[in-house]
Write a protein that holds these residues in place. Structure first.
Motif, PDB file in Angstrom:
ATOM      1  N   ARG A 180       0.822  -1.208   0.000  1.00 61.51           N
ATOM      2  CA  ARG A 180       0.000   0.000   0.000  1.00 61.51           C
ATOM      3  C   ARG A 180       0.861   1.266   0.000  1.00 61.51           C
ATOM      4  O   ARG A 180       0.418   2.320  -0.471  1.00 61.51           O
ATOM      5  CB  ARG A 180      -0.934   0.021   1.226  1.00 61.51           C
ATOM      6  CG  ARG A 180      -2.066  -0.986   1.159  1.00 61.51           C
ATOM      7  CD  ARG A 180      -3.126  -0.681   2.213  1.00 61.51           C
ATOM      8  NE  ARG A 180      -2.576  -0.764   3.565  1.00 61.51           N
ATOM      9  CZ  ARG A 180      -2.550  -1.869   4.303  1.00 61.51           C
ATOM     10  NH1 ARG A 180      -3.036  -3.006   3.807  1.00 61.51           N
ATOM     11  NH2 ARG A 180      -2.060  -1.841   5.523  1.00 61.51           N
ATOM     12  N   ALA A 181       2.066   1.148   0.507  1.00 59.23           N
ATOM     13  CA  ALA A 181       2.975   2.299   0.579  1.00 59.23           C
ATOM     14  C   ALA A 181       3.942   2.363  -0.602  1.00 59.23           C
ATOM     15  O   ALA A 181       4.981   3.016  -0.531  1.00 59.23           O
ATOM     16  CB  ALA A 181       3.760   2.263   1.890  1.00 59.23           C
ATOM     17  N   GLY A 182       3.589   1.675  -1.700  1.00 57.73           N
ATOM     18  CA  GLY A 182       4.360   1.808  -2.929  1.00 57.73           C
ATOM     19  C   GLY A 182       5.495   0.826  -3.110  1.00 57.73           C
ATOM     20  O   GLY A 182       6.336   1.008  -3.995  1.00 57.73           O
ATOM     21  N   GLY A 183       5.516  -0.231  -2.305  1.00 57.45           N
ATOM     22  CA  GLY A 183       6.578  -1.221  -2.427  1.00 57.45           C
ATOM     23  C   GLY A 183       6.124  -2.490  -3.115  1.00 57.45           C
ATOM     24  O   GLY A 183       4.923  -2.769  -3.210  1.00 57.45           O
ATOM     25  N   PRO A 199      23.998 -18.237   7.107  1.00 50.97           N
ATOM     26  CA  PRO A 199      23.890 -17.192   6.084  1.00 50.97           C
ATOM     27  C   PRO A 199      23.128 -15.980   6.595  1.00 50.97           C
ATOM     28  O   PRO A 199      22.354 -16.065   7.547  1.00 50.97           O
ATOM     29  CB  PRO A 199      23.119 -17.881   4.947  1.00 50.97           C
ATOM     30  CG  PRO A 199      23.242 -19.337   5.213  1.00 50.97           C
ATOM     31  CD  PRO A 199      23.342 -19.489   6.698  1.00 50.97           C
ATOM     32  N   THR A 200      23.356 -14.858   5.951  1.00 45.41           N
ATOM     33  CA  THR A 200      22.643 -13.629   6.282  1.00 45.41           C
ATOM     34  C   THR A 200      21.289 -13.623   5.586  1.00 45.41           C
ATOM     35  O   THR A 200      21.201 -13.813   4.379  1.00 45.41           O
ATOM     36  CB  THR A 200      23.450 -12.401   5.835  1.00 45.41           C
ATOM     37  OG1 THR A 200      24.709 -12.407   6.509  1.00 45.41           O
ATOM     38  CG2 THR A 200      22.708 -11.114   6.158  1.00 45.41           C
ATOM     39  N   THR A 201      20.242 -13.406   6.355  1.00 40.00           N
ATOM     40  CA  THR A 201      18.886 -13.330   5.808  1.00 40.00           C
ATOM     41  C   THR A 201      18.530 -11.874   5.558  1.00 40.00           C
ATOM     42  O   THR A 201      18.673 -11.029   6.449  1.00 40.00           O
ATOM     43  CB  THR A 201      17.867 -13.952   6.773  1.00 40.00           C
ATOM     44  OG1 THR A 201      18.201 -15.331   6.995  1.00 40.00           O
ATOM     45  CG2 THR A 201      16.455 -13.866   6.204  1.00 40.00           C
ATOM     46  N   ILE A 202      18.103 -11.582   4.349  1.00 38.86           N
ATOM     47  CA  ILE A 202      17.697 -10.226   4.006  1.00 38.86           C
ATOM     48  C   ILE A 202      16.274 -10.236   3.463  1.00 38.86           C
ATOM     49  O   ILE A 202      15.801 -11.249   2.943  1.00 38.86           O
ATOM     50  CB  ILE A 202      18.635  -9.574   2.966  1.00 38.86           C
ATOM     51  CG1 ILE A 202      18.641 -10.365   1.653  1.00 38.86           C
ATOM     52  CG2 ILE A 202      20.043  -9.433   3.524  1.00 38.86           C
ATOM     53  CD1 ILE A 202      19.442  -9.701   0.530  1.00 38.86           C
ATOM     54  N   VAL A 203      15.614  -9.096   3.613  1.00 41.02           N
ATOM     55  CA  VAL A 203      14.312  -8.878   2.985  1.00 41.02           C
ATOM     56  C   VAL A 203      14.485  -7.747   1.984  1.00 41.02           C
ATOM     57  O   VAL A 203      14.995  -6.676   2.330  1.00 41.02           O
ATOM     58  CB  VAL A 203      13.231  -8.513   4.023  1.00 41.02           C
ATOM     59  CG1 VAL A 203      11.911  -8.201   3.320  1.00 41.02           C
ATOM     60  CG2 VAL A 203      13.056  -9.646   5.026  1.00 41.02           C
ATOM     61  N   VAL A 204      14.080  -7.978   0.749  1.00 41.06           N
ATOM     62  CA  VAL A 204      14.262  -7.011  -0.333  1.00 41.06           C
ATOM     63  C   VAL A 204      12.899  -6.493  -0.788  1.00 41.06           C
ATOM     64  O   VAL A 204      11.982  -7.273  -1.073  1.00 41.06           O
ATOM     65  CB  VAL A 204      15.005  -7.642  -1.528  1.00 41.06           C
ATOM     66  CG1 VAL A 204      15.198  -6.618  -2.643  1.00 41.06           C
ATOM     67  CG2 VAL A 204      16.350  -8.213  -1.086  1.00 41.06           C
ATOM     68  N   VAL A 205      12.791  -5.163  -0.839  1.00 39.87           N
ATOM     69  CA  VAL A 205      11.567  -4.509  -1.326  1.00 39.87           C
ATOM     70  C   VAL A 205      11.974  -3.478  -2.370  1.00 39.87           C
ATOM     71  O   VAL A 205      12.906  -2.707  -2.159  1.00 39.87           O
ATOM     72  CB  VAL A 205      10.803  -3.800  -0.193  1.00 39.87           C
ATOM     73  CG1 VAL A 205       9.529  -3.153  -0.737  1.00 39.87           C
ATOM     74  CG2 VAL A 205      10.473  -4.767   0.937  1.00 39.87           C
ATOM     75  N   THR A 206      11.288  -3.460  -3.494  1.00 43.98           N
ATOM     76  CA  THR A 206      11.568  -2.512  -4.572  1.00 43.98           C
ATOM     77  C   THR A 206      10.515  -1.411  -4.587  1.00 43.98           C
ATOM     78  O   THR A 206       9.314  -1.692  -4.452  1.00 43.98           O
ATOM     79  CB  THR A 206      11.577  -3.225  -5.935  1.00 43.98           C
ATOM     80  OG1 THR A 206      12.566  -4.259  -5.914  1.00 43.98           O
ATOM     81  CG2 THR A 206      11.896  -2.248  -7.060  1.00 43.98           C
ATOM     82  N   ARG A 207      10.957  -0.178  -4.759  1.00 39.55           N
ATOM     83  CA  ARG A 207      10.003   0.932  -4.874  1.00 39.55           C
ATOM     84  C   ARG A 207       9.416   0.923  -6.279  1.00 39.55           C
ATOM     85  O   ARG A 207      10.122   1.043  -7.278  1.00 39.55           O
ATOM     86  CB  ARG A 207      10.678   2.275  -4.598  1.00 39.55           C
ATOM     87  CG  ARG A 207       9.685   3.435  -4.684  1.00 39.55           C
ATOM     88  CD  ARG A 207      10.322   4.777  -4.430  1.00 39.55           C
ATOM     89  NE  ARG A 207       9.360   5.835  -4.707  1.00 39.55           N
ATOM     90  CZ  ARG A 207       9.626   7.136  -4.694  1.00 39.55           C
ATOM     91  NH1 ARG A 207      10.847   7.551  -4.403  1.00 39.55           N
ATOM     92  NH2 ARG A 207       8.695   8.014  -4.964  1.00 39.55           N
ATOM     93  N   LEU A 208       8.105   0.800  -6.350  1.00 39.01           N
ATOM     94  CA  LEU A 208       7.418   0.715  -7.629  1.00 39.01           C
ATOM     95  C   LEU A 208       7.024   2.092  -8.139  1.00 39.01           C
ATOM     96  O   LEU A 208       6.894   3.043  -7.372  1.00 39.01           O
ATOM     97  CB  LEU A 208       6.171  -0.156  -7.489  1.00 39.01           C
ATOM     98  CG  LEU A 208       6.396  -1.582  -6.976  1.00 39.01           C
ATOM     99  CD1 LEU A 208       5.062  -2.299  -6.863  1.00 39.01           C
ATOM    100  CD2 LEU A 208       7.349  -2.358  -7.892  1.00 39.01           C
TER     101      LEU A 208
END
Length: 232
Positions: A180-183, A199-208
């Motif tokens: 809802r916030a553009g991701g 391993p390193t856990t990451i969360v990836v979000v792209t700005r749309l």
């Protein structure tokens, strides 16, 4: 403090000396100033330095990066040591931590900038807007972190958030709010699986790109349209 593990050479290459020096500073000055706990000294390499540096594989070459809430310099300092091609800004609101980060950058001759402020401040948004990547480690839950990060990112830019065991839970809980916030839909990834025991856990979000309102002809004035109709 333990000597650097063999894989540190693989991760940092010719810049291993700078990584060792940063780890030594954390173990001594960092503990004295309360930036890390004394119990963390024996696991600095695995849990903090290498854990931060391996996210380099998630970042494009020459990216403009903002380390949001840099604190002790994690993950931003190990990242810039491993990837000197990156343009990194260490963003931190607390004066004593800003002083520490400035000393680290000067001592290690790093090509990074230190900025005091909070991501939600209008002046910071103006100053740091257009970043390719925002990175963050142990700063805030995903929805709040995205709300702070999105204004700093260009369209197509990405948030790379280091998360632990809570990653899947946060994505499930906050995925709708992020959208809802553009991701984009948040994606959980692991980095450094071939190097680290954990391993390193990451969360990836792209700005749309913002959705443009659809155009409808239903509301057009037929009399105006008639002016352009071809006369018989």
């Amino acid at each position: 403090m333990k000597h650097p593990p063999q894989i540190a050479t693989t991760v940092f290459g010719d810049n291993l000396t700078a990584a060792v020096r940063f780890t030594e500073l954390l173990a001594a000055v960092g503990v004295e100033r309360g930036l890390i706990g004394p119990r963390e000294v024996d696991r600095l390499w695995d849990r903090h330095i290498l854990n931060s540096a391996v996210i380099a594989s998630a970042l494009p070459e020459g990216a403009r990066v903002v380390d949001l809430g840099s604190g002790a310099g994690l993950p931003g300092v190990p990242l810039i040591i491993a990837r000197p091609d990156l343009e990194v800004t260490l963003l931190e609101p607390m004066a004593r931590r800003v002083a520490w980060l400035t000393e680290v950058v000067d001592t290690l001759s790093l090509s990074a900038s230190v900025v005091r402020g909070r991501a939600e401040e209008p002046a910071i948004k103006r100053q740091l807007a257009g970043a390719d990547v925002v990175i963050a480690r142990a700063v805030a839950p995903l929805a709040r972190l995205w709300a702070w990060s999105a204004p700093l990112l260009r369209e197509g830019g990405r948030l790379v958030a280091l998360k632990g065991e809570s990653a899947d839970e946060e994505v499930e809980r906050d995925g709708s709010a992020v959208a809802r916030a553009g991701g984009s839909q948040p994606v959980v990834e692991q980095r450094g699986a071939d190097l680290l025991a954990v391993p390193t856990t990451i969360v990836v979000v792209t700005r749309l790109e913002p959705k443009r309102p659809e155009r409808h002809d239903r509301g057009r004035n037929p009399r105006r349209a008639g002016k352009h109709a071809q006369r018989p």
